[in-house]
Motif scaffolding. Structure first.
Motif, PDB file in Angstrom:
ATOM      1  N   LEU A 265       0.852  -1.155  -0.188  1.00  0.00           N
ATOM      2  CA  LEU A 265      -0.007  -0.034   0.116  1.00  0.00           C
ATOM      3  C   LEU A 265       0.901   1.251  -0.003  1.00  0.00           C
ATOM      4  O   LEU A 265       0.516   2.214  -0.727  1.00  0.00           O
ATOM      5  N   PRO A 266       1.961   1.469   0.770  1.00  0.00           N
ATOM      6  CA  PRO A 266       2.567   2.484   0.771  1.00  0.00           C
ATOM      7  C   PRO A 266       3.337   2.882  -0.699  1.00  0.00           C
ATOM      8  O   PRO A 266       3.887   4.151  -0.761  1.00  0.00           O
ATOM      9  N   ARG A 267       3.435   2.027  -1.385  1.00  0.00           N
ATOM     10  CA  ARG A 267       4.170   2.092  -2.772  1.00  0.00           C
ATOM     11  C   ARG A 267       3.140   1.637  -3.903  1.00  0.00           C
ATOM     12  O   ARG A 267       3.568   1.335  -4.939  1.00  0.00           O
ATOM     13  N   LEU A 268       1.997   2.102  -3.686  1.00  0.00           N
ATOM     14  CA  LEU A 268       0.876   1.859  -4.698  1.00  0.00           C
ATOM     15  C   LEU A 268       1.079   2.355  -5.873  1.00  0.00           C
ATOM     16  O   LEU A 268       0.857   1.781  -6.955  1.00  0.00           O
TER      17      LEU A 268
ATOM     18  N   GLU B 212       3.925   4.562 -13.711  1.00  0.00           N
ATOM     19  CA  GLU B 212       3.734   5.831 -14.553  1.00  0.00           C
ATOM     20  C   GLU B 212       3.588   5.611 -15.861  1.00  0.00           C
ATOM     21  O   GLU B 212       3.570   4.604 -16.445  1.00  0.00           O
ATOM     22  N   SER B 213       2.890   6.688 -16.325  1.00  0.00           N
ATOM     23  CA  SER B 213       2.208   6.966 -17.827  1.00  0.00           C
ATOM     24  C   SER B 213       2.421   8.228 -18.398  1.00  0.00           C
ATOM     25  O   SER B 213       2.622   8.978 -17.479  1.00  0.00           O
ATOM     26  N   SER B 214       1.763   8.377 -19.729  1.00  0.00           N
ATOM     27  CA  SER B 214       2.060   9.713 -20.120  1.00  0.00           C
ATOM     28  C   SER B 214       1.067  10.613 -19.278  1.00  0.00           C
ATOM     29  O   SER B 214       1.085  11.827 -19.103  1.00  0.00           O
ATOM     30  N   ALA B 215      -0.117  10.018 -18.880  1.00  0.00           N
ATOM     31  CA  ALA B 215      -1.402  10.534 -18.033  1.00  0.00           C
ATOM     32  C   ALA B 215      -0.584  10.732 -16.639  1.00  0.00           C
ATOM     33  O   ALA B 215      -1.334  11.765 -15.935  1.00  0.00           O
ATOM     34  N   ARG B 216       0.021   9.925 -16.412  1.00  0.00           N
ATOM     35  CA  ARG B 216       0.661   9.820 -14.783  1.00  0.00           C
ATOM     36  C   ARG B 216       2.094   9.799 -14.652  1.00  0.00           C
ATOM     37  O   ARG B 216       2.683   8.622 -14.393  1.00  0.00           O
ATOM     38  N   PRO B 217       2.766  10.876 -15.273  1.00  0.00           N
ATOM     39  CA  PRO B 217       4.240  10.751 -15.109  1.00  0.00           C
ATOM     40  C   PRO B 217       4.960  10.274 -13.707  1.00  0.00           C
ATOM     41  O   PRO B 217       4.101  10.755 -12.601  1.00  0.00           O
ATOM     42  N   ALA B 218       5.814   9.758 -13.673  1.00  0.00           N
ATOM     43  CA  ALA B 218       6.531   9.228 -12.349  1.00  0.00           C
ATOM     44  C   ALA B 218       6.712  10.651 -11.242  1.00  0.00           C
ATOM     45  O   ALA B 218       7.113  11.678 -11.903  1.00  0.00           O
ATOM     46  N   GLY B 219       6.203  10.298 -10.207  1.00  0.00           N
ATOM     47  CA  GLY B 219       6.283  11.496  -9.268  1.00  0.00           C
ATOM     48  C   GLY B 219       5.151  12.119  -8.959  1.00  0.00           C
ATOM     49  O   GLY B 219       5.016  12.868  -8.292  1.00  0.00           O
ATOM     50  N   SER B 220       4.031  12.158 -10.012  1.00  0.00           N
ATOM     51  CA  SER B 220       3.104  12.731 -10.081  1.00  0.00           C
ATOM     52  C   SER B 220       1.924  12.319  -8.980  1.00  0.00           C
ATOM     53  O   SER B 220       0.870  12.991  -8.703  1.00  0.00           O
ATOM     54  N   MET B 221       2.069  11.086  -8.668  1.00  0.00           N
ATOM     55  CA  MET B 221       1.203  10.441  -7.516  1.00  0.00           C
ATOM     56  C   MET B 221       1.670   9.794  -6.610  1.00  0.00           C
ATOM     57  O   MET B 221       2.678   9.206  -6.798  1.00  0.00           O
ATOM     58  N   GLU B 222       1.587  10.328  -5.367  1.00  0.00           N
ATOM     59  CA  GLU B 222       2.329   9.850  -4.150  1.00  0.00           C
ATOM     60  C   GLU B 222       1.181   9.569  -3.085  1.00  0.00           C
ATOM     61  O   GLU B 222       0.419  10.276  -2.530  1.00  0.00           O
ATOM     62  N   VAL B 223       1.660   8.474  -2.399  1.00  0.00           N
ATOM     63  CA  VAL B 223       1.070   8.040  -1.174  1.00  0.00           C
ATOM     64  C   VAL B 223       1.754   8.747   0.105  1.00  0.00           C
ATOM     65  O   VAL B 223       2.959   8.607   0.335  1.00  0.00           O
ATOM     66  N   LEU B 224       0.875   9.415   0.499  1.00  0.00           N
ATOM     67  CA  LEU B 224       1.380  10.281   2.005  1.00  0.00           C
ATOM     68  C   LEU B 224       1.249   9.332   3.227  1.00  0.00           C
ATOM     69  O   LEU B 224       2.409   9.281   4.235  1.00  0.00           O
ATOM     70  N   LYS B 225       0.230   8.437   3.363  1.00  0.00           N
ATOM     71  CA  LYS B 225       0.055   8.146   4.439  1.00  0.00           C
ATOM     72  C   LYS B 225      -0.806   6.788   4.507  1.00  0.00           C
ATOM     73  O   LYS B 225      -1.860   6.686   3.808  1.00  0.00           O
ATOM     74  N   VAL B 226      -0.508   5.749   5.120  1.00  0.00           N
ATOM     75  CA  VAL B 226      -1.397   4.398   5.196  1.00  0.00           C
ATOM     76  C   VAL B 226      -1.782   4.267   6.847  1.00  0.00           C
ATOM     77  O   VAL B 226      -0.828   4.284   7.595  1.00  0.00           O
ATOM     78  N   LEU B 227      -3.085   4.332   7.124  1.00  0.00           N
ATOM     79  CA  LEU B 227      -3.548   3.902   8.195  1.00  0.00           C
ATOM     80  C   LEU B 227      -4.089   2.676   8.424  1.00  0.00           C
ATOM     81  O   LEU B 227      -4.745   2.050   7.546  1.00  0.00           O
ATOM     82  N   TRP B 228      -3.583   1.832   9.403  1.00  0.00           N
ATOM     83  CA  TRP B 228      -3.829   0.403   9.576  1.00  0.00           C
ATOM     84  C   TRP B 228      -4.441  -0.086  11.052  1.00  0.00           C
ATOM     85  O   TRP B 228      -3.597  -0.078  11.915  1.00  0.00           O
ATOM     86  N   TRP B 229      -6.004  -0.384  10.857  1.00  0.00           N
ATOM     87  CA  TRP B 229      -6.332  -0.704  12.260  1.00  0.00           C
ATOM     88  C   TRP B 229      -6.612  -2.114  12.335  1.00  0.00           C
ATOM     89  O   TRP B 229      -7.038  -2.655  11.501  1.00  0.00           O
TER      90      TRP B 229
ATOM     91  N   PRO C 267     -11.885   3.248  21.807  1.00  0.00           N
ATOM     92  CA  PRO C 267     -11.384   2.610  22.658  1.00  0.00           C
ATOM     93  C   PRO C 267     -10.740   1.339  22.379  1.00  0.00           C
ATOM     94  O   PRO C 267     -11.314   0.544  21.384  1.00  0.00           O
ATOM     95  N   ASP C 268      -9.465   1.088  22.935  1.00  0.00           N
ATOM     96  CA  ASP C 268      -8.979  -0.105  22.555  1.00  0.00           C
ATOM     97  C   ASP C 268      -8.164  -0.258  21.122  1.00  0.00           C
ATOM     98  O   ASP C 268      -8.150  -1.550  20.962  1.00  0.00           O
ATOM     99  N   LEU C 269      -8.314   0.725  20.352  1.00  0.00           N
ATOM    100  CA  LEU C 269      -8.017   0.503  18.884  1.00  0.00           C
ATOM    101  C   LEU C 269      -7.329   1.599  18.226  1.00  0.00           C
ATOM    102  O   LEU C 269      -8.035   2.885  18.179  1.00  0.00           O
ATOM    103  N   THR C 270      -6.164   1.534  18.129  1.00  0.00           N
ATOM    104  CA  THR C 270      -5.208   2.654  17.715  1.00  0.00           C
ATOM    105  C   THR C 270      -4.362   2.024  16.363  1.00  0.00           C
ATOM    106  O   THR C 270      -3.912   1.075  16.121  1.00  0.00           O
ATOM    107  N   PRO C 271      -4.467   3.022  15.436  1.00  0.00           N
ATOM    108  CA  PRO C 271      -3.988   2.565  13.960  1.00  0.00           C
ATOM    109  C   PRO C 271      -2.557   2.463  13.994  1.00  0.00           C
ATOM    110  O   PRO C 271      -1.989   3.390  14.862  1.00  0.00           O
ATOM    111  N   GLU C 272      -1.943   1.732  13.216  1.00  0.00           N
ATOM    112  CA  GLU C 272      -0.514   1.770  12.666  1.00  0.00           C
ATOM    113  C   GLU C 272      -0.465   2.724  11.543  1.00  0.00           C
ATOM    114  O   GLU C 272      -1.029   2.598  10.682  1.00  0.00           O
ATOM    115  N   GLU C 273       0.461   3.527  11.814  1.00  0.00           N
ATOM    116  CA  GLU C 273       0.728   4.963  10.756  1.00  0.00           C
ATOM    117  C   GLU C 273       1.905   4.645   9.805  1.00  0.00           C
ATOM    118  O   GLU C 273       3.076   4.378  10.759  1.00  0.00           O
ATOM    119  N   LEU C 274       1.564   4.411   8.640  1.00  0.00           N
ATOM    120  CA  LEU C 274       2.768   3.944   7.750  1.00  0.00           C
ATOM    121  C   LEU C 274       3.189   5.274   6.732  1.00  0.00           C
ATOM    122  O   LEU C 274       2.178   5.652   6.313  1.00  0.00           O
TER     123      LEU C 274
END
Length: 294
Positions: free
Chosen positions: A227-230, A235-252, A284-291
């Motif tokens: 997921l962090p490297r989705l 990349e393609s001509s419509a989505r050049p390399a670096g134009s789409m970037e995962v910022l954060k993954v939250l995992w409960w 309560p009793d549920l904290t996500p892992e933040e990646l």
């Protein structure tokens, strides 16, 4: 291998800059938007990227027959010689395709079938139109139609704020047809992009359905790892390399199969801001892992 024993919810926050994250073929391939002009990426598009990353993972591991193959491969990335889904199914399942063990064997071989499910709707190779002994029509072998319901669901992604779409007219430098003395109509076109937007999508993994497909804890970890490297290698001509970037993954990860809270409540517990930052409401009793993104 142990099937998934704990319900899992997840959220992915990503940024789009000067790219077309998911074009709408019914609207001139403009970036998808809803009626309020919020940007949208379909769940089908997101699962395509998940399958591509899982396929790369399997290839990098040596293409072993370890149950991590991908059934629904795109033609430009496929790692085998199959020209269709039927050919791939027949090559792997052989004479068992269409039999009682089809679902079991398919889940055993392909991780995307175990995760997302699959409908095996394949036409028969035999011709219908035969006659029975009493002279009535015999439909013959009508093919295979076997549905598998997967435990992993992924929602469509939506932008946090309405997006601006920029369109530009483009031309080709050469003629595709003719003698080149004049330009054809296909030398002119349009290209569209989202100038900037922060999007988020949510998903869940259901242990009860995982029991049916044998979706395991290891399978869940494999999806968590990609997921962090989705958007890497996407990349393609419509989505050049670096134009789409995962910022954060939250995992409960819940402490039971039924879940400590509903998926809707878990997903509502994160509020994403327009700059990609977010705030979490304590459950309560549920904290996500933040990646972090890759």
């Amino acid at each position: 291998m142990t099937t998934l024993q704990h319900k899992i919810d997840f959220a992915v926050i990503f940024r789009v800059k000067n790219a077309n994250p998911n074009g709408d073929p019914l609207n001139g391939n403009r970036p998808r938007t809803d009626y309020a002009n919020f940007g949208e990426m379909s769940d089908v598009s997101l699962k395509r990227k998940l399958r591509d990353r899982l396929l790369e993972r399997w290839v990098d591991a040596g293409k072993n027959d370890d149950g991590n193959m991908i059934f629904v491969q795109s033609d430009d990335r496929k790692a085998d010689e199959a020209k269709s889904l039927r050919a791939r199914a027949e090559a792997v399942l052989g004479k068992d395709l269409g039999g009682e063990k089809t679902a079991e064997l398919a889940c055993e071989k392909w991780i995307d079938v175990r995760a997302f499910g699959q409908l095996f709707a394949l036409k028969s190779n035999k011709k219908a139109g035969k006659k029975k002994e009493d002279g009535s029509d015999d439909e013959g072998d009508t093919g295979v139609s076997i549905g598998i319901r997967g435990p992993v669901t992924v929602q469509s992604a939506f932008s946090i704020e309405p997006i601006d779409v920029t369109s530009m007219q483009i031309t080709k430098s050469v003629s595709g047809e003719g003698d080149g003395s004049k330009r054809g109509s296909d030398t002119m076109g349009m290209k569209h992009r989202v100038d900037h937007g922060v999007y988020a999508f949510y998903g869940s993994m259901n242990p009860q359905l995982a029991e049916k497909t044998k979706f395991s804890e290891a399978d869940a970890e494999a999806i968590k790892a990609i997921l962090p490297r989705l958007f890497e290698n996407d990349e393609s001509s419509a989505r050049p390399a670096g134009s789409m970037e995962v910022l954060k993954v939250l995992w409960w990860r819940h402490n039971c199969k039924a879940g400590q809270h509903s998926a809707a409540k878990v997903h509502r517990s994160v509020v994403v801001n327009a700059d990609g930052s977010y705030t979490l409401t304590n459950l309560p009793d549920l904290t996500p892992e933040e990646l972090n993104g890759f």
